[in-house]
Design a protein around this motif. Sequence first.
Motif, short mmCIF file in Angstrom:
data_model
loop_
_atom_site.label_atom_id
_atom_site.label_comp_id
_atom_site.label_asym_id
_atom_site.label_seq_id
_atom_site.Cartn_x
_atom_site.Cartn_y
_atom_site.Cartn_z
N LEU A 1 0.84 -1.19 0.00
CA LEU A 1 0.00 0.00 0.00
C LEU A 1 0.88 1.25 0.00
CD1 LEU A 1 -2.86 -0.69 2.59
CD2 LEU A 1 -2.68 -1.41 0.21
N VAL A 2 0.60 2.15 -0.94
CA VAL A 2 1.22 3.48 -0.95
C VAL A 2 0.09 4.50 -0.91
CG1 VAL A 2 3.18 2.66 -2.30
CG2 VAL A 2 1.28 3.77 -3.46
N SER A 3 0.44 5.74 -0.56
CA SER A 3 -0.61 6.76 -0.51
C SER A 3 -0.58 7.61 -1.77
CB SER A 3 -0.45 7.63 0.73
OG SER A 3 0.28 8.81 0.45
N ALA A 4 -1.71 8.27 -2.03
CA ALA A 4 -1.84 9.15 -3.19
C ALA A 4 -1.02 10.42 -3.03
CB ALA A 4 -3.31 9.51 -3.40
N LEU A 5 -0.46 10.66 -1.85
CA LEU A 5 0.28 11.89 -1.58
C LEU A 5 1.79 11.74 -1.74
CD1 LEU A 5 -1.55 13.22 1.63
CD2 LEU A 5 -1.54 14.28 -0.63
N GLU A 6 2.24 10.62 -2.28
CA GLU A 6 3.68 10.34 -2.23
C GLU A 6 4.49 11.07 -3.29
OE1 GLU A 6 4.76 8.72 0.49
OE2 GLU A 6 2.60 8.86 0.85
N HIS A 7 5.73 11.37 -2.91
CA HIS A 7 6.79 11.78 -3.82
C HIS A 7 7.12 10.58 -4.71
CE1 HIS A 7 10.96 12.86 -4.96
NE2 HIS A 7 10.69 14.10 -4.60
N VAL B 1 -3.37 1.86 -3.79
CA VAL B 1 -3.20 3.27 -3.47
C VAL B 1 -4.26 3.73 -2.47
CG1 VAL B 1 -3.06 5.61 -4.39
CG2 VAL B 1 -2.24 3.67 -5.76
N ILE B 2 -3.80 4.35 -1.39
CA ILE B 2 -4.69 4.96 -0.41
C ILE B 2 -5.13 6.31 -0.97
CG2 ILE B 2 -4.94 5.73 1.98
CD1 ILE B 2 -2.22 4.06 2.43
N PRO B 3 -6.42 6.52 -1.23
CA PRO B 3 -6.85 7.75 -1.93
C PRO B 3 -6.84 8.98 -1.02
CG PRO B 3 -8.75 6.40 -1.40
CD PRO B 3 -7.54 5.60 -0.99
N MET B 4 -6.89 10.14 -1.69
CA MET B 4 -6.93 11.43 -1.01
C MET B 4 -8.21 12.15 -1.39
SD MET B 4 -4.22 13.57 -3.40
CE MET B 4 -4.88 15.20 -3.13
N ASP B 5 -8.50 13.24 -0.66
CA ASP B 5 -9.69 14.04 -0.97
C ASP B 5 -9.28 15.44 -1.46
OD1 ASP B 5 -9.04 15.56 1.27
OD2 ASP B 5 -10.54 14.63 2.56
N GLU B 6 -10.27 16.29 -1.68
CA GLU B 6 -10.03 17.61 -2.25
C GLU B 6 -9.18 18.51 -1.35
OE1 GLU B 6 -10.81 19.32 -5.04
OE2 GLU B 6 -11.63 17.58 -6.08
N ASN B 7 -9.17 18.21 -0.06
CA ASN B 7 -8.35 19.00 0.88
C ASN B 7 -6.89 18.56 0.90
OD1 ASN B 7 -10.60 20.54 1.82
ND2 ASN B 7 -11.20 18.81 3.13
N GLY B 8 -6.60 17.47 0.20
CA GLY B 8 -5.25 16.93 0.25
C GLY B 8 -5.02 16.06 1.47
N GLU B 9 -6.09 15.48 2.00
CA GLU B 9 -6.00 14.58 3.15
C GLU B 9 -6.26 13.14 2.70
OE1 GLU B 9 -7.41 17.21 6.93
OE2 GLU B 9 -8.99 16.59 5.57
N LEU B 10 -5.54 12.21 3.27
CA LEU B 10 -5.81 10.80 2.98
C LEU B 10 -7.13 10.39 3.61
CD1 LEU B 10 -2.26 9.24 3.52
CD2 LEU B 10 -3.35 9.93 1.37
N ILE B 11 -7.84 9.52 2.92
CA ILE B 11 -9.16 9.08 3.40
C ILE B 11 -8.97 7.82 4.24
CG2 ILE B 11 -11.49 8.41 2.70
CD1 ILE B 11 -10.92 9.85 0.00
N MET B 12 -9.05 7.99 5.54
CA MET B 12 -8.72 6.89 6.45
C MET B 12 -9.73 5.74 6.36
SD MET B 12 -5.84 7.26 7.97
CE MET B 12 -5.34 7.80 6.33
N ALA B 13 -10.97 6.05 6.04
CA ALA B 13 -11.96 4.97 5.90
C ALA B 13 -11.57 4.05 4.74
CB ALA B 13 -13.35 5.54 5.67
N THR C 1 0.50 18.61 3.78
CA THR C 1 -0.38 17.81 4.64
C THR C 1 0.43 16.99 5.63
OG1 THR C 1 -1.96 17.60 2.83
CG2 THR C 1 -2.19 16.05 4.66
N VAL C 2 0.05 17.05 6.91
CA VAL C 2 0.63 16.19 7.93
C VAL C 2 -0.27 14.97 8.08
CG1 VAL C 2 1.40 15.99 10.33
CG2 VAL C 2 1.58 18.19 9.14
#
Length: 404
Positions: A115-121, A141-153, A177-178
């Motif tokens: 699993l990687v996140s949608a926010l990765e370099h 891929v762990i998706p993100m939302d419009e705010n640039g936050e990963l969707i934990m659900a 994003t943190v």
Amino acid sequence: MLDINKVRADFPILSRTVNGKPLVYFDNGATSQKPQFVIDAISKYYQEINANIHRGVHTLSQLATDAYEISRGKLQNHINAKYAHEVIFTSGTTHGINAVANGFASLLKTGDEVLVSALEHHSNIVPWQMLCEKTGATLKVIPMDENGELIMAEYDKLLSDKTKIVTVNHISNALGTVNPIKYMIDKAHEFGAAILIDGAQAVPHLKPDVQALDCDFYVFSGHKMCGPTGVGILYGKEDWLNKLPPYQGGGEMIKEVTFEKTTYADLPHKFEAGTPDVAGGIVLGTAVDYMNSIGFDNIQQQELELLEYATKRLLEIEGLKIYGTAKEKTSVVSFNIEGIHPYDIGTIVDKLGIAVRTGHHCAQPIMNYFNIPGTIRASFSFYNTKEEIDVMVEAVKKAQLMLA
């Protein structure tokens, strides 16, 4: 509270001009500037103790070895690793990620999942793609939302017994994003998965406690935290580092070599093949000393004020949109102006002495999500000021008028 004038006096480059204008350096997400304290330490090493380490019995070699291992101990304390041998010197974050991904090639099989996140370099995407191609594992891929936050659900849904490793950045280089990494670490462990945290953008702003986080791997680079280029750290739990094969073969990482068989050295040397960047390793410890002398509470307070002020000032510009509006965010503002390519803005503000980054920031999937070619990224450090932000805002306004 920081004495900002005193802090800025530590950084000789901040007093220079660019294109006849005082330098405003807002590209700290790419690399930070270096204090004289660090610059002097590099010179001192080469002037006084330059030698190869670990294998020499002569005085200079012993002095260099002692300084190198003292620095390792400083890094151990800084990130609160349990053992010094869990701290591996690398050439940077990318090296550390590749070392772990390469090691997992011996542990994965067809049907396993990464699993990687949608926010990765890109550096935290491509090595895992290569790993999956090599092993038959599947990249999810762990998706993100419009705010640039990963969707934990969605993260929770993706985790399964097939998940073998999760890899996510602590802080997004493109959006600031943190990420909620403690939650993500704990959830990964519920499924028996390892987790790697890319801390390249986090260590300039905070002190990670790897034991409290309970991450399996944490990687970062020295050059983003007032240290030299070409050196970084791979932290790994002792059990994991013993389990993974070495990334490179050569000198230093061996215990005994014959043409029939080689046995590997103990940690940390198993992962430190060849002559390292000795000066870089030593001076990374110096940089950590400097940042701790400033104090990370002071750093965070200063940078949060800069982020809030820059956000407010930039949003005064008509047609400007900020990308990355997470609730938890560090001192990065990525923005565009309607109808103008980010490269054009960046080129004009450079003529006015302002260094910002333009483009996709090695995070093309994020730009594709927002359907944009890239952004203008202003990334702040504790040595920046609100007055510099005012200069940037006026420069952006001028560029907007010129390009409208």
